[in-house]
Design an enzyme around this catalytic site. Structure first.
Site, PDB file in Angstrom:
ATOM      1  N   ASP A   1     -25.577 -28.237 -18.750  1.00 26.74           N
ATOM      2  CA  ASP A   1     -26.720 -29.111 -18.471  1.00 26.74           C
ATOM      3  C   ASP A   1     -26.265 -30.549 -18.191  1.00 26.74           C
ATOM      4  O   ASP A   1     -25.234 -30.997 -18.703  1.00 26.74           O
ATOM      5  CB  ASP A   1     -27.673 -29.086 -19.678  1.00 26.74           C
ATOM      6  CG  ASP A   1     -29.048 -29.640 -19.318  1.00 26.74           C
ATOM      7  OD1 ASP A   1     -29.365 -29.743 -18.124  1.00 26.74           O
ATOM      8  OD2 ASP A   1     -29.807 -29.965 -20.258  1.00 26.74           O
TER       9      ASP A   1
ATOM     10  N   HIS B   1     -24.525 -31.197  -8.964  1.00 30.26           N
ATOM     11  CA  HIS B   1     -24.286 -29.746  -8.970  1.00 30.26           C
ATOM     12  C   HIS B   1     -22.917 -29.415  -8.362  1.00 30.26           C
ATOM     13  O   HIS B   1     -22.223 -28.522  -8.840  1.00 30.26           O
ATOM     14  CB  HIS B   1     -25.405 -29.015  -8.213  1.00 30.26           C
ATOM     15  CG  HIS B   1     -26.766 -29.173  -8.834  1.00 30.26           C
ATOM     16  ND1 HIS B   1     -26.970 -29.041 -10.196  1.00 30.26           N
ATOM     17  CD2 HIS B   1     -27.986 -29.454  -8.302  1.00 30.26           C
ATOM     18  CE1 HIS B   1     -28.258 -29.247 -10.450  1.00 30.26           C
ATOM     19  NE2 HIS B   1     -28.895 -29.495  -9.338  1.00 30.26           N
TER      20      HIS B   1
ATOM     21  N   LEU C   1     -10.469 -11.950 -18.579  1.00 32.58           N
ATOM     22  CA  LEU C   1     -11.710 -12.608 -18.987  1.00 32.58           C
ATOM     23  C   LEU C   1     -12.921 -11.968 -18.313  1.00 32.58           C
ATOM     24  O   LEU C   1     -12.903 -11.719 -17.109  1.00 32.58           O
ATOM     25  CB  LEU C   1     -11.638 -14.088 -18.573  1.00 32.58           C
ATOM     26  CG  LEU C   1     -12.927 -14.895 -18.772  1.00 32.58           C
ATOM     27  CD1 LEU C   1     -13.182 -15.167 -20.251  1.00 32.58           C
ATOM     28  CD2 LEU C   1     -12.876 -16.205 -17.989  1.00 32.58           C
TER      29      LEU C   1
HETATM   30  C1  IPE Z   1     -31.142 -25.026 -18.711  1.00 31.28           C
HETATM   31  O1  IPE Z   1     -31.204 -26.347 -18.315  1.00 31.28           O
HETATM   32  C2  IPE Z   1     -30.784 -24.147 -17.552  1.00 31.28           C
HETATM   33  C3  IPE Z   1     -29.444 -24.286 -17.032  1.00 31.28           C
HETATM   34  C4  IPE Z   1     -28.505 -25.042 -17.493  1.00 31.28           C
HETATM   35  C5  IPE Z   1     -29.145 -23.436 -15.901  1.00 31.28           C
HETATM   36  P1  IPE Z   1     -32.581 -27.048 -17.872  1.00 31.28           P
HETATM   37  O2  IPE Z   1     -32.224 -28.411 -17.427  1.00 31.28           O
HETATM   38  O3  IPE Z   1     -33.294 -26.187 -16.902  1.00 31.28           O
HETATM   39  O4  IPE Z   1     -33.401 -27.054 -19.236  1.00 31.28           O
HETATM   40  P2  IPE Z   1     -34.614 -27.969 -19.704  1.00 31.28           P
HETATM   41  O5  IPE Z   1     -35.639 -27.910 -18.608  1.00 31.28           O
HETATM   42  O6  IPE Z   1     -34.089 -29.350 -19.889  1.00 31.28           O
HETATM   43  O7  IPE Z   1     -35.065 -27.362 -20.979  1.00 31.28           O
HETATM   44  C1  IPE Z   2     -27.924 -28.233 -15.048  1.00 31.64           C
HETATM   45  O1  IPE Z   2     -28.109 -29.584 -14.758  1.00 31.64           O
HETATM   46  C2  IPE Z   2     -27.896 -27.359 -13.820  1.00 31.64           C
HETATM   47  C3  IPE Z   2     -29.109 -26.549 -13.634  1.00 31.64           C
HETATM   48  C4  IPE Z   2     -30.109 -26.470 -14.461  1.00 31.64           C
HETATM   49  C5  IPE Z   2     -29.160 -25.769 -12.410  1.00 31.64           C
HETATM   50  P1  IPE Z   2     -29.548 -30.176 -14.474  1.00 31.64           P
HETATM   51  O2  IPE Z   2     -29.845 -30.027 -13.020  1.00 31.64           O
HETATM   52  O3  IPE Z   2     -30.553 -29.583 -15.382  1.00 31.64           O
HETATM   53  O4  IPE Z   2     -29.331 -31.701 -14.815  1.00 31.64           O
HETATM   54  P2  IPE Z   2     -30.313 -32.640 -15.608  1.00 31.64           P
HETATM   55  O5  IPE Z   2     -30.596 -31.975 -16.921  1.00 31.64           O
HETATM   56  O6  IPE Z   2     -31.554 -32.771 -14.769  1.00 31.64           O
HETATM   57  O7  IPE Z   2     -29.585 -33.909 -15.752  1.00 31.64           O
HETATM   58 MG    MG Z   3     -31.218 -30.072 -17.252  1.00 33.22          MG
END
Ligand code: IPE
Ligand code: IPE
Ligand code: MG
Length: 253
Positions: A28, A45, A139
């Site tokens: 995240d 990303h 792995l």
């Molecule tokens: C969880 O992160 C999903 C992934 C890392 C793929 P999100 O960014 O979607 O989660 P919330 O919305 O903060 O709970």
């Molecule tokens: C995690 O990073 C990747 C996915 C959920 C696809 P985020 O895109 O959720 O990044 P933040 O949480 O908005 O910073």
């Molecule tokens: Mg996120």
């Protein structure tokens, strides 16, 4: 399922770190990482893919057997269409650039999640990476893509109910093992540790059945900043935990 851990035989051997048999990671913070640098979210990303490569390498070096990464949740469809398309495109690009190396490194890939909403090229890609790595013995990289714990459990309930309706299964014969077999993760041991980056302290619908007794470790770094130092700090935290599984005797991991 049983807990699988080992004492590190690779770089951490001297430090006495415990290595989880199954590590799961909620990757995240890509968007915030980018925004903090005046970049667009999608650049986060792209950097996140580099961090994933580092994590796979570290997992191999430290002898982790199963690595699950949360890369797209069933709730991430709520994001702008452009961002969703970018993430899907990134998966295609990752496979194109990395599959040969992953095969060389004996990595077996399994994708868990719903196929609903995925277009045909993506479904073909998923089938291809799984079949091309199926005989690898190193792995096991489990990619949670279009994954949600609640939808996984709902699909499991549907398939079990169909067995009951067909007269092949009695309701009283349904056990925890029946449910486990119906999950996407059938046959994979439960995660010993779940790391979440970016400071958020929640599970966000990730492995809600399988993570019932996982050690949760939250780190402040955003996912693109994940590196060996962060990995070792998380392992150190995991090594200090006492896992009791409801009993009174503490078991070190
Ligand atoms: C969880 O992160 C999903 C992934 C890392 C793929 P999100 O960014 O979607 O989660 P919330 O919305 O903060 O709970
Ligand atoms: C995690 O990073 C990747 C996915 C959920 C696809 P985020 O895109 O959720 O990044 P933040 O949480 O908005 O910073
Ligand atoms: Mg996120």
């Amino acid at each position: 399922m049983s807990v699988e851990t080992a004492i590190a035989t690779t770089p951490a051997a001297t430090s006495g770190l415990r290595i989880p048999g199954h590590l799961a990671v909620i990757m995240d913070g890509n968007g915030r990482w980018a925004q903090a640098r005046g970049k667009v979210r999608t650049e986060g990303h792209v950097e996140g893919v580099k961090a994933l490569r580092r994590l796979v390498d570290l997992s191999i070096r430290y002898g982790i057997k199963h690595l699950t990464v949360f890369s797209f949740s069933s709730e991430n469809w709520r994001r702008p269409r452009d961002e969703v398309n970018f993430i899907f495109g990134l998966l295609h690009r990752f496979v194109a650039s990395d599959l040969a190396t992953l095969i060389q490194n004996n990595v077996r890939i399994r994708i868990i999640g719903s196929s609903k909403g995925l277009d045909e090229p993506l479904r073909r890609l998923i089938a291809e990476v799984q079949s091309k790595t199926a005989n690898n013995t190193g792995l096991e990289l489990i990619v949670a893509f279009n994954y949600g714990g609640k939808s996984e459990l709902t699909e499991a309930v549907q398939s079990i109910a169909a067995e009951v309706a067909a007269g092949r299964l009695k309701p009283e014969d349904i056990t925890e093992a029946t449910v486990e077999r119906a999950l996407y993760t059938s046959g994979i041991p439960d995660p010993d540790m779940i790391i979440r980056t970016s400071g958020e302290q929640r599970v966000s619908n990730f492995l809600i059945w399988q993570g019932a007794y996982s050690e949760l470790v939250f780190v402040e770094e955003h996912w693109p900043d994940f590196n060996e130092q962060v990995f070792l700090r998380a392992l150190d935290e995991y090594s200090s935990r006492n896992r009791r599984f409801g009993g009174i005797e503490s078991r070190s991991p």
